[in-house]
Design a protein around this motif. Structure first.
Motif, PDB file in Angstrom:
ATOM      1  N   ILE A 148       0.872  -1.164   0.000  1.00 36.84           N
ATOM      2  CA  ILE A 148       0.000   0.000   0.000  1.00 36.84           C
ATOM      3  C   ILE A 148       0.919   1.226   0.000  1.00 36.84           C
ATOM      4  CG2 ILE A 148      -1.914   1.182   1.129  1.00 36.84           C
ATOM      5  CD1 ILE A 148      -2.532  -1.674   0.210  1.00 36.84           C
ATOM      6  N   LEU A 149       0.872   1.988  -1.068  1.00 33.36           N
ATOM      7  CA  LEU A 149       1.826   3.072  -1.280  1.00 33.36           C
ATOM      8  C   LEU A 149       1.266   4.416  -0.813  1.00 33.36           C
ATOM      9  CD1 LEU A 149       2.840   2.144  -4.955  1.00 33.36           C
ATOM     10  CD2 LEU A 149       3.876   1.304  -2.830  1.00 33.36           C
ATOM     11  N   SER A 150       2.161   5.359  -0.633  1.00 29.07           N
ATOM     12  CA  SER A 150       1.761   6.756  -0.492  1.00 29.07           C
ATOM     13  C   SER A 150       2.218   7.480  -1.743  1.00 29.07           C
ATOM     14  CB  SER A 150       2.391   7.376   0.753  1.00 29.07           C
ATOM     15  OG  SER A 150       3.756   7.666   0.527  1.00 29.07           O
ATOM     16  N   ARG A 151       1.772   8.726  -1.936  1.00 29.47           N
ATOM     17  CA  ARG A 151       2.165   9.466  -3.138  1.00 29.47           C
ATOM     18  C   ARG A 151       3.671   9.709  -3.172  1.00 29.47           C
ATOM     19  NH1 ARG A 151      -0.261  12.774   0.454  1.00 29.47           N
ATOM     20  NH2 ARG A 151       0.572  14.879   0.868  1.00 29.47           N
ATOM     21  N   ARG A 152       4.321   9.670  -2.021  1.00 23.07           N
ATOM     22  CA  ARG A 152       5.774   9.875  -1.976  1.00 23.07           C
ATOM     23  C   ARG A 152       6.541   8.668  -2.508  1.00 23.07           C
ATOM     24  NH1 ARG A 152       3.332  11.703   2.492  1.00 23.07           N
ATOM     25  NH2 ARG A 152       3.409  13.954   2.928  1.00 23.07           N
ATOM     26  N   LEU A 162      -0.764   6.776 -13.690  1.00 19.76           N
ATOM     27  CA  LEU A 162      -1.843   7.376 -12.900  1.00 19.76           C
ATOM     28  C   LEU A 162      -2.446   8.593 -13.583  1.00 19.76           C
ATOM     29  CD1 LEU A 162      -0.256   7.020  -9.358  1.00 19.76           C
ATOM     30  CD2 LEU A 162      -2.357   5.900 -10.150  1.00 19.76           C
ATOM     31  N   ASP A 163      -1.693   9.280 -14.406  1.00 21.36           N
ATOM     32  CA  ASP A 163      -2.233  10.422 -15.140  1.00 21.36           C
ATOM     33  C   ASP A 163      -3.435  10.001 -15.974  1.00 21.36           C
ATOM     34  OD1 ASP A 163      -0.628  12.380 -14.185  1.00 21.36           O
ATOM     35  OD2 ASP A 163       0.742  12.440 -15.909  1.00 21.36           O
ATOM     36  N   THR A 164      -3.282   8.885 -16.676  1.00 27.09           N
ATOM     37  CA  THR A 164      -4.372   8.389 -17.513  1.00 27.09           C
ATOM     38  C   THR A 164      -5.566   7.971 -16.654  1.00 27.09           C
ATOM     39  OG1 THR A 164      -2.780   7.604 -19.154  1.00 27.09           O
ATOM     40  CG2 THR A 164      -5.006   6.677 -19.250  1.00 27.09           C
ATOM     41  N   ILE A 165      -5.278   7.244 -15.577  1.00 33.92           N
ATOM     42  CA  ILE A 165      -6.357   6.805 -14.681  1.00 33.92           C
ATOM     43  C   ILE A 165      -7.096   8.009 -14.113  1.00 33.92           C
ATOM     44  CG2 ILE A 165      -6.842   5.668 -12.484  1.00 33.92           C
ATOM     45  CD1 ILE A 165      -4.498   3.754 -13.102  1.00 33.92           C
ATOM     46  N   PHE A 166      -6.337   9.013 -13.656  1.00 30.66           N
ATOM     47  CA  PHE A 166      -6.968  10.178 -13.039  1.00 30.66           C
ATOM     48  C   PHE A 166      -7.854  10.920 -14.035  1.00 30.66           C
ATOM     49  CE2 PHE A 166      -6.953  14.724 -12.045  1.00 30.66           C
ATOM     50  CZ  PHE A 166      -7.528  14.687 -10.785  1.00 30.66           C
ATOM     51  N   ILE A 222      -6.285   1.916  -5.892  1.00 34.64           N
ATOM     52  CA  ILE A 222      -6.006   1.869  -7.333  1.00 34.64           C
ATOM     53  C   ILE A 222      -4.797   0.973  -7.567  1.00 34.64           C
ATOM     54  CG2 ILE A 222      -5.325   3.251  -9.339  1.00 34.64           C
ATOM     55  CD1 ILE A 222      -6.725   5.619  -7.818  1.00 34.64           C
ATOM     56  N   ALA A 223      -5.000  -0.054  -8.383  1.00 37.32           N
ATOM     57  CA  ALA A 223      -3.921  -1.003  -8.667  1.00 37.32           C
ATOM     58  C   ALA A 223      -2.903  -0.385  -9.628  1.00 37.32           C
ATOM     59  CB  ALA A 223      -4.495  -2.281  -9.262  1.00 37.32           C
ATOM     60  N   LEU A 224      -1.632  -0.562  -9.286  1.00 35.13           N
ATOM     61  CA  LEU A 224      -0.536  -0.080 -10.128  1.00 35.13           C
ATOM     62  C   LEU A 224       0.216  -1.273 -10.707  1.00 35.13           C
ATOM     63  CD1 LEU A 224       0.837   2.829  -7.923  1.00 35.13           C
ATOM     64  CD2 LEU A 224      -0.107   3.039 -10.223  1.00 35.13           C
ATOM     65  N   LEU A 231       1.863  -6.992  -5.791  1.00 35.58           N
ATOM     66  CA  LEU A 231       0.662  -6.187  -5.988  1.00 35.58           C
ATOM     67  C   LEU A 231       0.898  -4.835  -5.340  1.00 35.58           C
ATOM     68  CD1 LEU A 231      -2.052  -8.877  -5.134  1.00 35.58           C
ATOM     69  CD2 LEU A 231      -1.324  -8.135  -7.401  1.00 35.58           C
ATOM     70  N   ARG A 232       0.625  -3.754  -6.065  1.00 36.00           N
ATOM     71  CA  ARG A 232       0.872  -2.404  -5.575  1.00 36.00           C
ATOM     72  C   ARG A 232      -0.412  -1.596  -5.689  1.00 36.00           C
ATOM     73  NH1 ARG A 232       4.029   0.164  -9.045  1.00 36.00           N
ATOM     74  NH2 ARG A 232       5.219   1.437  -7.575  1.00 36.00           N
ATOM     75  N   TYR A 233      -0.771  -0.927  -4.607  1.00 42.35           N
ATOM     76  CA  TYR A 233      -2.004  -0.156  -4.577  1.00 42.35           C
ATOM     77  C   TYR A 233      -1.738   1.246  -4.039  1.00 42.35           C
ATOM     78  CZ  TYR A 233      -4.335  -4.696  -5.025  1.00 42.35           C
ATOM     79  OH  TYR A 233      -4.741  -5.933  -5.452  1.00 42.35           O
ATOM     80  N   LEU A 234      -2.443   2.215  -4.620  1.00 42.28           N
ATOM     81  CA  LEU A 234      -2.389   3.590  -4.111  1.00 42.28           C
ATOM     82  C   LEU A 234      -3.794   3.975  -3.644  1.00 42.28           C
ATOM     83  CD1 LEU A 234      -0.576   6.184  -3.884  1.00 42.28           C
ATOM     84  CD2 LEU A 234      -1.738   6.944  -5.989  1.00 42.28           C
ATOM     85  N   PRO A 235      -3.945   4.382  -2.381  1.00 43.18           N
ATOM     86  CA  PRO A 235      -5.246   4.844  -1.922  1.00 43.18           C
ATOM     87  C   PRO A 235      -5.725   6.036  -2.752  1.00 43.18           C
ATOM     88  CG  PRO A 235      -3.796   4.442  -0.050  1.00 43.18           C
ATOM     89  CD  PRO A 235      -2.948   4.361  -1.291  1.00 43.18           C
TER      90      PRO A 235
END
Length: 740
Positions: A148-152, A162-166, A222-224, A231-235
């Protein structure tokens, strides 16, 4: 599975025990609780604190090393969801009473204000433990390749993805909101999750406050992509904070906090409503705008933001909870569904009863052979659906009657009822609009049924219809035969995958007549003068229970074996508890399996020496309601009186709902309930918690490497007795006094 070869299991401070020992061994030495008046209100344990205790047990399963890692994450998510609902309904009601100055004590002697004080203190402690437990789980998940990642933590490649997802999936749904005199503070719905922002305009350096509601329609995590199996996720909130410049061009983020709102979700309906459906639709709109009962906010939130949020939501300090960690833990369930199989429970496919297979899927033929009791989810709930689908297509079926309390969104049961009505059969659907949090769904289902030509009735305004009954009337030769289904759980194919419940299928004429009388009572207020093998609340169910408990006490006084086994979700009804206390004092041995709320204090000297209470928390959610009386012969016994029920032993179920208590007369079904289902529940160690006289629960202690019998595993591996076909039931394992 040969149970006689199963290793024995132990209880705290005891030598290894078989089930026979467990049932015949002396009860634990009763204790005296200093200052406890066993004749006064303190003989009852507080309902709300008992419920919180249950939710502690759910949360602590997240720390159980015998549970797969991501299933442990599911438990912590469930505990958070449970706590939210508890506050929006139970605590909201107590808060309203306390604010109105109501000082009427509950059966345990505590006033609403006193209960609120204890609840809030315990709930805060529970939430702190949730965060601590979550920290440990996240560390274990990292070691298993789930991050579970942070934006940092984001790389340039991540940001490009993430640009495309956003822009494609998030930005079009967002509604950034300024907070100033021209932009009033917006309405935040129940469970609404938002970011509060302190911004600074880059040009003139002026400060601006803003709100960014986080839409529930977007996944929280959001899965990255990754280059391996990790598995990598960003809240989602981290993605939003990383894109503030797009949401508020020309502004710089100075500080922020997250907050989540819980609102009063209790629902009031006018008793004299002329149009019940319209009244419920209006009440649902009122619920959405209920008062805020709890505000969860980031620990260390900027003072200015905290002040404006609390002022605009009209919450006092006692209703604000600072969270040092993740807000909205319930959303973690998203991660469980996407987990690798190795970190989840092993797959299990529910069985199709052999007898149904012997009859090539013909439910009516299988039921005609003899009564059949299915134990869900071990036996598939598809048989209940098939029962109604077959009835819809069968030209000899003339009528179907069905209760609907909760069901799934695209319910195959509603679909079958609609198909039957459209085929010209007489279909009566009793839809309960007062099923909490499912009212809107039930309104939609009722309108759909009406359009198909079914008769839709809503029962009583002041009584919920919680009974689970279905009848199919079939023309066979020159007579009409009624096939009946009685259940302990809802007609809900989704929850039936993880709720343990019972389904009794029968063409017994007495039970068919009883079911028809219940439908006539609810649809036409025709109170039944007699019922043959059924008791119903609010008319006869509680009197029947009290009478059976008293009869067992008389057997004990006469020197005969006297025992009661009961299993349910909750036990809180005052008269029933006092009856159990009286039976215990008369010498009746009482074993109770109570999953959730228990207002009875077991093992208290002079009050409940002969009562034991346990709770089972495991892979499946225990939901079936069963009661067995030794009937002067002890338990297990062929002479026992055995019942299944839709009702927990609570005031609402016994006094303010339409519920059923079904007497089981078929010997095979009776043996299945007593010697297989109840015996295995009582023998369970792996998932069991024992209740102490002070109302606390403690997990059954085991030494390292010691075998622990698991009733869920036993039911997954062994078919039910009554579902056997040509092979018969004699070779199906049963737990009895002589087996482990």
């Amino acid at each position: 599975m040969n149970l006689t070869a199963t290793p024995p299991h132990s209880f705290p401070g005891k030598a290894p025990m078989t089930l026979a020992n467990f049932l015949t061994a002396p009860f634990p030495e009763p204790v005296e609780i200093p200052g406890l008046d066993i004749t006064g209100p303190a003989r009852f344990h507080n309902r709300e604190l008992s419920w919180l205790g249950f939710n502690w047990r759910v949360m602590e399963e997240a720390g159980n090393p015998r549970v797969p890692l991501m299933e442990r994450l599911r438990f912590i998510s469930i505990s958070a969801t449970n706590l939210d609902e508890f506050y929006t309904v139970r605590v909201a009601g107590l808060r309203e009473l306390a604010r109105a100055g109501n000082t009427t004590p509950g059966i345990d002697g505590l006033t609403p204000a006193e209960q609120l004080e204890l609840i809030n203190a315990e709930a805060r402690r529970l939430m702190q433990s949730q965060q601590s437990m979550l920290d440990g789980l996240l560390a274990e998940m990292t070691s298993e390749g789930i991050h579970i990642l942070s934006r940092r933590d984001l790389t340039e490649a991540d940001r490009a993805e993430l640009d495309t997802i956003f822009l494609d999936k998030v930005f079009p749904i967002l509604s950034p909101l300024a907070i100033d005199p021209a932009h009033p503070f917006p309405f935040i719905p129940n469970t609404g999750f938002s970011l509060a922002l302190q911004l600074e305009r880059k040009g003139n350096k002026t400060a601006q406050q803003a709100l960014l509601p986080i839409p529930a329609q977007i996944p929280r995590f959001i899965a990255l992509p990754s280059g391996d199996e990790t598995l990598r996720y960003l809240p989602l909130e981290e993605l939003l904070l990383d894109n503030i410049k797009r949401l508020f061009p020309g502004c710089k983020l100075k500080s922020h906090c997250a907050f989540r709102v819980l609102r009063d979700s209790d629902l009031e309906v006018e008793e004299e409503a002329e149009d019940l459906v319209r009244e419920f639709e209006t009440a649902l709109k009122r619920r959405r705008r209920g008062e805020v009962v709890r505000l969860k906010i980031s620990s260390g939130a900027p003072h200015g933001l905290r002040e404006v949020i609390s002022r605009e939501l009209k919450v006092g300090e006692e209703e604000i909870v600072e969270i040092d960690g993740m807000i909205g833990i319930s959303a973690l369930s998203e991660l469980v569904e996407a987990s690798p199989a190795r970190l989840l429970w092993p797959g299990f496919t529910p069985r199709v009863p052999e007898r149904v297979q012997d009859h090539e899927g013909d439910m009516f033929a299988a039921i005609r052979q003899k009564d059949m009791l299915l134990h869900h989810p071990y036996e598939t709930f598809d048989m209940v659906v098939r029962f109604l689908e077959q009835a819809a297509l069968d030209p000899d079926v003339v009528a179907i009657k069905q209760t609907l309390y909760r069901t799934s969104k695209n319910s195959p049961i509603v679909e079958a009822l609609c198909e039957a009505a459209e085929a010209g059969k007489s279909v009566t659907a009793l839809v309960e609009l007062k099923a909490r949090f499912d009212e809107a769904a039930n309104i939609r289902q009722s309108r759909r049924l009406e359009r198909s030509g079914a008769h839709v009735v809503y029962g009583f305004v002041d009584l919920k219809t919680h009974a689970k009954i279905s009848t199919v009337v079939r023309r066979e030769g020159d007579r009409l035969v009624t096939y009946t289904h009685y259940g302990t759980g809802n007609y809900h194919p989704i929850t039936a995958r993880f709720y343990t419940d019972l389904s009794l299928f029968t063409c017994d004429t007495a039970l068919g007549r009883d079911a028809t009388k219940v439908f006539n009572y609810v649809s036409g207020y025709a109170e039944p003068e007699t019922l043959e093998n059924l008791a119903i609340s609010p008319l006869t169910l509680k009197p029947r229970l009290l009478d059976m408990i008293a009869r067992e006490a008389e057997f004990a006084k006469a020197g005969k074996p006297a025992e009661i086994w009961a299993k349910m979700n909750a036990l809180i009804e005052e008269e029933v508890i006092d009856a159990l206390y009286a039976a215990s004092q008369a010498g009746v041995k009482i074993n109770l399996v109570i999953r959730g709320i228990c207002g009875l204090r077991p093992g208290v000297k002079g009050l409940s020496e002969n009562i034991r209470v346990k709770s089972i928390i495991g892979r499946y959610l225990e939901h079936s309601r069963i009661v067995c009386f030794g009937n002067g012969h002890g338990l297990p016994s062929r002479a026992a009186r055995v019942f299944i029920s839709s009702a927990d032993w609570m005031g609402r179920n016994l006094n303010r709902r339409v519920e059923t208590l079904v007497s089981i007369e078929n010997p095979t079904v009776k043996a299945q309930i007593v010697s297989q289902i109840m015996a295995a529940n009582l023998a369970d160690v792996a998932q069991s918690w024992l209740m102490a006289p002070d109302g606390s629960f403690h997990r059954v202690a085991l030494t390292e490497g010691e075998f622990a019998f698991n009733c869920h595993k036993f039911f997954m591996e062994n078919p039910s007795l009554s579902g056997r076909g040509s092979a018969g039931a004699s070779d199906v394992p049963k737990l009895t006094h002589t087996e482990t």
